[in-house]
Motif scaffolding. Structure first.
Motif: not given
Length: 104
Positions: A1-4, A8-10, A15-18
């Protein structure tokens, strides 16, 4: 995952995974549709070639049939000579009419 720089919350991670899973599925479906489209295009091309060949065969058979009709007309027995003469006279009259129309 990108860290900008954003934490990010769980729930965001879920949501990103979905989203990623759905995007991968859409990409898979897209590839499948492209493959199916290619197959259909090849099938269409083959059918078009088949239709062209059948049309060509049909035209050749029409010519053969017309020639057979003429040959049958010419090779009639003596009893049918009168009918043959009438048919030939009719054909000659039709040709004369066509020539007359062309000369107008």
């Amino acid at each position: 995952m990108y860290n900008l720089g954003i934490e990010m919350t769980e729930e965001d991670k879920k949501l990103l995974s979905t989203f990623e899973a759905r995007l991968r599925h859409l990409m898979y479906l897209h590839d499948e549709l492209k493959r199916e489209n290619t197959e259909i295009k090849q099938l269409l091309e083959a059918k078009q070639e088949e239709v062209a060949k059948l049309r060509s065969d049909y035209n050749e058979l029409e010519v053969v049939y017309a020639n057979l009709k003429i040959a049958k007309t010419i090779s009639l027995t003596s009893n049918e000579v009168k009918d043959t003469k009438q048919r030939l006279s009719k054909l000659v009259r039709e040709v004369d009419k066509c020539i007359a129309l062309l000369n107008e």
